[in-house]
Write a protein that holds these residues in place. Structure first.
Motif, short mmCIF file in Angstrom:
data_model
loop_
_atom_site.label_atom_id
_atom_site.label_comp_id
_atom_site.label_asym_id
_atom_site.label_seq_id
_atom_site.Cartn_x
_atom_site.Cartn_y
_atom_site.Cartn_z
N THR A 68 36.77 26.24 43.79
CA THR A 68 36.88 26.42 42.35
C THR A 68 35.51 26.25 41.71
OG1 THR A 68 38.98 25.25 42.52
CG2 THR A 68 38.16 25.65 40.30
N THR A 73 33.97 30.61 34.61
CA THR A 73 34.44 29.79 35.74
C THR A 73 35.97 29.74 35.80
OG1 THR A 73 34.30 27.78 34.37
CG2 THR A 73 32.39 28.32 35.75
N HIS A 74 36.48 29.47 37.00
CA HIS A 74 37.94 29.42 37.21
C HIS A 74 38.59 28.35 36.35
CE1 HIS A 74 36.36 30.67 41.29
NE2 HIS A 74 37.19 31.66 41.02
N ALA A 75 37.91 27.23 36.22
CA ALA A 75 38.49 26.10 35.49
C ALA A 75 37.51 25.66 34.41
CB ALA A 75 38.76 24.94 36.44
N VAL A 106 35.85 30.60 30.20
CA VAL A 106 36.83 30.63 31.29
C VAL A 106 36.93 32.05 31.85
CG1 VAL A 106 38.88 31.04 29.82
CG2 VAL A 106 39.11 29.80 32.01
N ARG A 107 37.05 32.11 33.16
CA ARG A 107 37.16 33.39 33.86
C ARG A 107 38.55 33.97 33.62
NH1 ARG A 107 38.11 35.24 39.28
NH2 ARG A 107 36.30 36.30 40.18
N GLY A 164 41.91 32.27 34.54
CA GLY A 164 41.53 30.87 34.69
C GLY A 164 42.34 29.91 33.83
#
Ligand SMILES: [Zn+2]
Length: 338
Positions: free
Chosen positions: A163, A231-233, A251-252, A255
């Motif tokens: 992650t 980002t995923h998280a 956020v991606r 996500g």
């Protein structure tokens, strides 16, 4: 606290056992929370003071007749909400929704004092096998709230190996979230914060990148660092409208945003564009009691040292100035030793 900026140290009657499920705890250490700064900034003035402090650990002095498994002399951690440990919500891992639970302070004893009457002591307190003067106490104290809150942000945002994570906020919760994300195996951790001494600690806790920019510039910086995707998280550890807007910006697609900052906003911009990106907003108040057993071994053996967020130690008389120092961003997190 009698109003914004008005914190006083006063003598009150010693607590006594009122219910057979109570315990009396002498406080060894407590601290001031970032969330205490909201009333410190805005509480309307009143003649009736509010007792403060919801993070503490101490020594059991006495227990009611129905309290099993705890006895005089035990060192215990108190999570920031008390709970019976037996109702359906507690059994489901959500002691913050306990049917017989409640919060410290207000008219009950607060942790920023010498002693506390602990309701539902058997369900609430966690006994730890350490000495009253153990060097580990500050790290154990973070299990009361701040480290569990950072952990909750990471767990709800589904952080794990592979992650990528953005942490918004370099306060004690944000830094705890970095440490928690690292502990859960996050591949990359971007910390958004502007205070170098704090982001330096963030690097030691596991942050791989520091983003000092905020707002749209901050979003652009995170996207640039992540190939344009975000980002995923995202762990939102501030609680302002600007912070949640940044969270949704970094956020991606697909996500998750884990919100643990004490929300000062009433609306989240989950518009059609956000819908099209399949963003999951989650998070909430950390059910600290449900996490303590899981996190305790890594604290006891020193694998994680969340107590490093404390950068100032004061006695009870110093508490009013401790609030001021945290509000002025002079201190990151203040430890109180009554
Ligand atoms: Zn319960």
């Amino acid at each position: 606290m009698y109003g914004a900026g008005d914190v006083r140290v006063e003598n009150v009657p010693d607590p006594v056992l009122k219910e057979p499920t109570d315990a009396l705890v002498r406080v060894l250490q407590s601290c001031i929370c970032g969330s205490d700064l909201w009333p410190y900034a805005s509480l309307p003035a009143s003649e009736h003071g509010r007792r403060m402090g919801h993070e503490f650990l101490g020594v059991v002095e006495d227990t009611g007749a129905e309290v099993a498994g705890l006895g005089r002399g035990d060192v215990v951690i108190a999570p920031f909400v008390w709970s019976d440990g037996t109702c359906d919500f507690c059994r489901q891992g959500l002691p913050t929704s306990c049917r017989h639970g409640g919060q410290w302070g207000h008219d009950l004893d607060g942790g920023q004092g010498e002693a506390v009457r602990v309701p539902q002591a058997q369900g609430t307190l966690v006994k730890v096998d350490v000495a009253e003067d153990a060097a580990l106490l500050p790290s154990l104290l973070t299990l009361s709230d701040v480290f569990c809150t950072g952990h909750h942000a990471a767990v709800t945002a589904r952080v794990g190996p592979r992650t990528t994570v953005t942490v918004i906020g370099d306060g004690a919760v944000g830094l705890s979230a970095v440490l928690a994300a690292k502990r859960l195996g996050a591949e990359r951790i971007l910390l958004m914060g502007r205070h170098k001494d704090r982001t330096d600690l963030g690097r030691e806790f596991g942050a791989t990148d520091i983003v000092a920019e905020r707002g749209e510039e901050g979003v652009a910086a995170v996207r640039e660092l992540t190939g344009g995707d975000g980002t995923h998280a995202v762990l939102e550890c501030v609680g302002t409208a600007d912070a949640i807007a940044m969270a949704l910006g970094v956020v991606r697609d697909g996500g998750v945003v884990g919100r643990v900052g004490a929300s000062q906003y009433t609306e989240v911009p989950m518009d059609f564009g956000t819908l099209m990106r399949n963003i999951t907003p989650t998070g909430g108040v950390a059910p600290a009691r449900a996490y303590i057993e899981e996190l305790l071994p890594d604290v006891l053996d020193g694998t994680v040292q969340p107590g490093r967020v404390f950068d100032r130690t004061i006695g009870l008389d110093g508490v009013p100035d401790g609030y001021r120092a945290m509000a002025d961003r002079e201190a990151l997190k203040v430890l109180v030793t009554p």
